[in-house]
Design a protein around this motif. Structure first.
Motif, mmCIF file in Angstrom:
data_model
loop_
_atom_site.group_PDB
_atom_site.id
_atom_site.type_symbol
_atom_site.label_atom_id
_atom_site.label_comp_id
_atom_site.label_asym_id
_atom_site.label_seq_id
_atom_site.Cartn_x
_atom_site.Cartn_y
_atom_site.Cartn_z
ATOM 1 N N GLU A 129 -4.986 13.971 -1.098
ATOM 2 C CA GLU A 129 -4.508 12.588 -0.910
ATOM 3 C C GLU A 129 -5.519 11.764 -0.124
ATOM 4 O OE1 GLU A 129 0.294 12.615 -0.889
ATOM 5 O OE2 GLU A 129 -0.619 13.883 0.647
ATOM 6 N N PHE A 130 -6.127 12.377 0.897
ATOM 7 C CA PHE A 130 -7.158 11.655 1.664
ATOM 8 C C PHE A 130 -8.355 11.297 0.773
ATOM 9 C CE2 PHE A 130 -5.302 13.116 5.807
ATOM 10 C CZ PHE A 130 -5.244 11.856 6.401
ATOM 11 N N ALA A 131 -8.707 12.194 -0.140
ATOM 12 C CA ALA A 131 -9.829 11.922 -1.049
ATOM 13 C C ALA A 131 -9.497 10.721 -1.949
ATOM 14 C CB ALA A 131 -10.135 13.157 -1.882
ATOM 15 N N ARG A 132 -8.286 10.727 -2.533
ATOM 16 C CA ARG A 132 -7.869 9.602 -3.404
ATOM 17 C C ARG A 132 -7.866 8.293 -2.625
ATOM 18 N NH1 ARG A 132 -3.223 12.496 -5.098
ATOM 19 N NH2 ARG A 132 -1.878 10.763 -4.464
ATOM 20 N N LEU A 133 -7.329 8.368 -1.404
ATOM 21 C CA LEU A 133 -7.220 7.162 -0.580
ATOM 22 C C LEU A 133 -8.595 6.629 -0.196
ATOM 23 C CD1 LEU A 133 -5.386 5.168 0.881
ATOM 24 C CD2 LEU A 133 -5.290 6.760 2.821
ATOM 25 N N SER A 134 -9.510 7.508 0.213
ATOM 26 C CA SER A 134 -10.834 7.018 0.630
ATOM 27 C C SER A 134 -11.589 6.423 -0.560
ATOM 28 C CB SER A 134 -11.650 8.119 1.310
ATOM 29 O OG SER A 134 -12.182 9.029 0.391
ATOM 30 N N ASN A 135 -11.425 7.006 -1.736
ATOM 31 C CA ASN A 135 -12.077 6.440 -2.932
ATOM 32 C C ASN A 135 -11.518 5.050 -3.252
ATOM 33 O OD1 ASN A 135 -13.612 8.744 -3.170
ATOM 34 N ND2 ASN A 135 -12.334 9.695 -4.734
ATOM 35 N N ALA A 136 -10.193 4.886 -3.071
ATOM 36 C CA ALA A 136 -9.565 3.593 -3.358
ATOM 37 C C ALA A 136 -9.933 2.541 -2.302
ATOM 38 C CB ALA A 136 -8.042 3.760 -3.426
ATOM 39 N N LEU A 137 -10.157 2.985 -1.068
ATOM 40 C CA LEU A 137 -10.471 2.043 0.027
ATOM 41 C C LEU A 137 -11.964 1.704 0.090
ATOM 42 C CD1 LEU A 137 -8.314 3.607 2.902
ATOM 43 C CD2 LEU A 137 -7.954 1.331 1.931
ATOM 44 N N LEU A 138 -12.796 2.484 -0.569
ATOM 45 C CA LEU A 138 -14.248 2.320 -0.449
ATOM 46 C C LEU A 138 -14.731 0.884 -0.759
ATOM 47 C CD1 LEU A 138 -16.903 3.724 0.235
ATOM 48 C CD2 LEU A 138 -17.075 4.454 -2.158
ATOM 49 N N PRO A 139 -14.208 0.227 -1.814
ATOM 50 C CA PRO A 139 -14.671 -1.150 -2.058
ATOM 51 C C PRO A 139 -14.414 -2.090 -0.870
ATOM 52 C CG PRO A 139 -13.459 -0.299 -3.948
ATOM 53 C CD PRO A 139 -13.284 0.699 -2.855
#
Length: 292
Positions: A278-288
């Protein structure tokens, strides 16, 4: 053949002979239990084909047991006063080398190249000083060394945090940092009574088997770990609050909410409930947002 170092009597005689006084600042606690040492060596699966890096050998009690099994042992010792003692206690083992250096300042890849040429099976095995446990382990993991794994004795509380699962009180940013690079398993509980001097807390032996690749895909590793650290900044606060207070700004709240919605993660949850996936998905989504 001389006696094992790891007995109370022989340890005391070595310390008396060299008039050695413990330095509290270096977190010196020497093991005096052969059974514990045997379990550490067995957990690390050390064989005649194994090269071992040891950190903080002390007077050589663990080094000695490693040397009996391993092809070669190279140990880092920061305390100059212990160098002549180790020369004495390990004189029967020509395949042991002691380097007088702080392992945190060492170029480990260069040392491995120089010391373990032709040895494919490499392990780090140590009884680590409590005060530098986390920096040493994170250095060993993040430098992506050609090692099979790490077996170390550390403070039980820190071992519990490294091996913790989501939803438990011990789970935090350290759990995720370690488990991103390795499979962590708490192996043996060790009472404080098997050390001299006795520490104030119990210890655990933890094994970290290095992963060939990370268990999750992240677009940016540094940012992934920033998201994780921010999510645990104040454990009682929600994920949304922690992210906007510690990583982004209040103005970016709608965009953080958008990223949470996109990943199907409830912003009212706390960091300790999120899995590494979940942290991986979240960090990828927040990166922009991080690039704004």
């Amino acid at each position: 053949m001389r006696k094992d170092i790891a007995t109370p009597q022989y340890t005391k005689s070595i310390l008396d002979k060299h008039k050695f006084k413990f330095k509290k600042s270096l977190g010196q606690n020497f093991l005096i239990d052969r059974n514990v040492l045997d379990k550490i060596v067995a957990t690390a699966d050390v064989s005649s084909e194994t090269g071992v890096i040891e950190i903080g050998p002390g007077i050589g009690s663990l080094t000695e047991q490693l040397a009996k099994k391993a092809k070669k042992v190279t140990a880092f010792e920061i305390d100059q006063r212990l160098i002549p003692i180790l020369e004495d206690t390990l004189s029967d083992y020509p395949h042991v080398k002691v380097i007088h250096q702080d392992v945190l300042e060492a170029d480990l890849k260069a040392v491995i190249e120089a010391e373990f040429s032709g040895i494919d099976d490499l392990m780090v095995v140590a009884n680590l000083p409590y005060y530098v446990t986390t920096p040493i382990i994170l250095k060993l993991l993040t430098e992506r060394l050609p090692i099979r794994g790490i077996v170390v004795m550390i403070q039980k509380e820190v071992a519990d945090r490294m091996a913790a699962k989501p939803g438990t009180k011990d789970y935090g940013s350290l759990s995720i940092a370690v488990q991103y690079y390795a499979v962590a398993k708490s192996e043996i509980k060790v009472p404080k009574t098997v050390f001299v001097p006795q520490p104030n807390v119990d210890s655990s032996v933890i094994s970290l088997t290095l992963r060939e690749q990370a268990p999750v895909h992240v677009e940016n590793e540094n940012f992934f770990f920033e998201v994780v650290r921010s999510s645990f900044a104040q454990r009682r606060k929600t994920l949304l609050n922690n992210l906007q207070n510690n990583l982004f700004s209040k103005e970016q709240k709608p965009m953080i909410e958008g990223a949470l919605q996109e990943t199907g993660i409830d912003g009212k949850r706390r960091g300790e409930t999120l899995s590494i996936e979940e942290f991986a998905r979240l960090s990828n989504a927040l990166l922009p947002l991080n690039r704004v």
